[in-house]
Design a protein around this motif. Structure first.
Motif, PDB file in Angstrom:
ATOM      1  N   ALA A 120      21.288  19.806  38.101  1.00 48.46           N
ATOM      2  CA  ALA A 120      21.068  18.659  37.215  1.00 48.46           C
ATOM      3  C   ALA A 120      19.629  18.171  37.223  1.00 48.46           C
ATOM      4  O   ALA A 120      19.234  17.409  36.325  1.00 48.46           O
ATOM      5  CB  ALA A 120      21.998  17.519  37.625  1.00 48.46           C
ATOM      6  N   ALA A 121      18.841  18.573  38.207  1.00 47.92           N
ATOM      7  CA  ALA A 121      17.492  18.026  38.366  1.00 47.92           C
ATOM      8  C   ALA A 121      16.479  18.795  37.527  1.00 47.92           C
ATOM      9  O   ALA A 121      16.485  20.025  37.515  1.00 47.92           O
ATOM     10  CB  ALA A 121      17.086  18.071  39.836  1.00 47.92           C
ATOM     11  N   PRO A 122      15.581  18.098  36.845  1.00 48.46           N
ATOM     12  CA  PRO A 122      14.543  18.790  36.078  1.00 48.46           C
ATOM     13  C   PRO A 122      13.441  19.388  36.949  1.00 48.46           C
ATOM     14  O   PRO A 122      12.688  20.256  36.494  1.00 48.46           O
ATOM     15  CB  PRO A 122      13.982  17.694  35.167  1.00 48.46           C
ATOM     16  N   SER A 123      13.347  18.960  38.214  1.00 45.51           N
ATOM     17  CA  SER A 123      12.327  19.491  39.120  1.00 45.51           C
ATOM     18  C   SER A 123      12.747  19.193  40.548  1.00 45.51           C
ATOM     19  O   SER A 123      13.686  18.423  40.792  1.00 45.51           O
ATOM     20  CB  SER A 123      10.960  18.851  38.841  1.00 45.51           C
ATOM     21  N   VAL A 124      12.024  19.801  41.496  1.00 45.46           N
ATOM     22  CA  VAL A 124      12.302  19.531  42.908  1.00 45.46           C
ATOM     23  C   VAL A 124      12.059  18.060  43.226  1.00 45.46           C
ATOM     24  O   VAL A 124      12.848  17.414  43.930  1.00 45.46           O
ATOM     25  CB  VAL A 124      11.421  20.437  43.800  1.00 45.46           C
ATOM     26  N   GLN A 125      10.974  17.509  42.703  1.00 38.53           N
ATOM     27  CA  GLN A 125      10.622  16.121  43.005  1.00 38.53           C
ATOM     28  C   GLN A 125      11.647  15.143  42.458  1.00 38.53           C
ATOM     29  O   GLN A 125      11.882  14.069  43.034  1.00 38.53           O
ATOM     30  CB  GLN A 125       9.236  15.796  42.426  1.00 38.53           C
ATOM     31  N   GLU A 126      12.292  15.492  41.345  1.00 38.34           N
ATOM     32  CA  GLU A 126      13.250  14.589  40.709  1.00 38.34           C
ATOM     33  C   GLU A 126      14.691  14.846  41.155  1.00 38.34           C
ATOM     34  O   GLU A 126      15.626  14.269  40.605  1.00 38.34           O
ATOM     35  CB  GLU A 126      13.144  14.721  39.187  1.00 38.34           C
TER      36      GLU A 126
END
Length: 443
Positions: free
Chosen positions: A334-340
């Motif tokens: 579900a996350a657009p990136s590792v940070q998010e």
């Protein structure tokens, strides 16, 4: 002549090295992809587990010679099945002849009555030994047979990995951190036990399935894990193994729709395999999660995985170990990136997983999540506790994670030593290359 390992596909050249090499590669390719179905079909045909594998391997040995001489047949799987069935019939005839010789010492043997403990072979010689549309898939029946309660848990896993997953004894030994001869002995004993106990080659009844489900799920998990990150070799992934595990997991959900962990495991496999297209670069090099192009993730697999996770949750009995791991994979999907990524939720899920299925690998993964959610200091304390326990000694995973944490803390010399140790312990070439690049980046 029960064999504990796959046949060594190394024929002598008959019509010259190029022809022999082409035949050897053809046999290896067919065996690698279809060995489980071939053995399973022959097991259903003969009713004798060990005889089925022997007949299949004799067919492979014959193919190495015949295909070199005559070329690869149009239907190589059918060729191997027909040849394996002939070898099985020969074995029945030998057993019957031996029985007749013994029978003179006792009562007269009734015609066709002696089968050396196995049921008589079917009489329709042209019948295809498997029907691909059957829900009670032959390979799944083979798996439940290999996971029969008469076997120890270790033997069930080893035997099923061998005959269903196609793993070598060496690969199984590495997966379980035991010597290869130990694995070979387990497999040999398991086949003898199944034959002696006259375990039928069939799917168990609905009443008996739950008791044998845990072993089947465990075997599927190990097969998928080996496929998603190979323990050794030049390839990061072994997608043939991973996708076979996915296929079998789907079959399990059809057979056991009321078992939440079956749906949870399928969800885990779908969500994890969705990342396969982005996990390697053009030359097969490993691509880390933070560097993956998430547009390459398989959105269809993600939808299937989320649907399976929803079914597991809807059954109302809570998520088990596989369902919890699937929930973690869903956070990544579900996350657009590792940070998010929702790392706080992942930490909580790993804590829950550690309570229902504690293991040092779960603790190490929780430490990684803690590092992402709260920083490296707290995570390093968790990793150092694991290091002191010695429960992951010999694995490259712990020094790899510890090295990353030390890099983030600016302790470069210690980080280099940990990453170098991880590279020495790692047996997978693409993973090792990533570790060595990290060492080089430290200067």
């Amino acid at each position: 002549m029960a064999r504990a390992d796959r046949p060594a596909l190394m024929p002598e050249a008959v019509d010259g090295p190029p022809v022999a090499e082409a035949a050897r590669r053809a046999v290896e390719a067919v065996w690698r992809i279809e060995s489980a179905r071939i053995v399973a079909a022959l097991a259903r045909y003969t009713g004798d587990f060990a005889l089925a594998e022997d007949a299949a391997q004799e067919a492979v040995a014959e193919a190495l010679v015949a295909w070199t001489r005559d070329g690869t047949p149009t239907d190589p799987v059918g060729w191997l099945l027909a040849t394996g069935r002939r070898r099985a019939i020969d074995a029945f005839r030998r057993a019957s002849a031996l029985g007749e010789r013994y029978a003179v010492l006792g009562a007269e043997l009734s015609d066709g009555g002696f089968t050396a403990g196995a049921p008589a072979a079917p009489t329709a010689p042209q019948e295809l030994p498997w029907d691909p549309d059957r829900v009670d898939d032959d390979v799944l029946a083979l798996m439940f047979t290999a996971c029969h309660p008469v076997l120890s848990p270790e033997a069930r896993v080893a035997l099923t990995l061998r005959v269903v997953g196609g793993l070598s004894s060496e690969e199984i030994a590495r997966a379980f951190l035991v010597p290869t001869p130990t694995v070979q002995a387990r497999i040999t004993r398991a086949k003898k036990t199944i034959t002696a106990a006259r375990v039928p080659f069939e799917l168990p009844s609905a009443h008996d399935r739950p008791a044998r489900l845990g072993a089947v799920l465990s075997v599927l998990y190990v097969i998928f894990t080996e496929g998603s990150t190979a323990t050794s070799g030049d390839d990061l992934l072994r997608p043939d193994l991973a996708y076979e595990a996915v296929r079998l997991a789907r079959m399990l959900t059809a057979l056991l729709p009321g078992e939440p962990e079956v749906h949870g495991q399928l969800a885990l496999f779908e969500l994890t395999s969705a990342r396969f297209p982005a996990r390697t670069g053009p030359d097969g090099e490993a691509v880390l999660l933070e560097d993956q192009d998430r547009r390459r993730w398989d959105r269809s697999a993600i939808r299937r995985g989320l649907a399976a996770l929803g079914r597991a949750s809807a059954l109302g009995r809570g998520l088990g170990p596989y369902g919890l791991q699937a929930a973690i994979a869903a956070c990544h999907a579900a996350a657009p990136s590792v940070q998010e990524t929702d790392w706080e939720r992942i930490v909580l899920l790993y804590e829950a997983l550690g309570r229902v299925a504690p293991s040092p690998v779960v603790e190490l993964n929780r430490a990684v999540a803690v590092a992402m959610a709260s920083g490296p200091h707290e995570a390093l304390a968790l990793v150092d506790d694991l290091l002191a326990s010695g429960r992951l000694s010999g694995s490259h995973l712990l020094p790899s994670v510890r090295g990353e944490l030390l890099v983030r803390l600016g302790r470069t010399a210690e980080a280099r030593a940990e990453l170098e140790l991880a590279a020495r312990l790692c047996r997978n070439a693409p993973e090792r290359a990533v570790l060595l690049r990290k060492v080089a980046a430290l200067g």
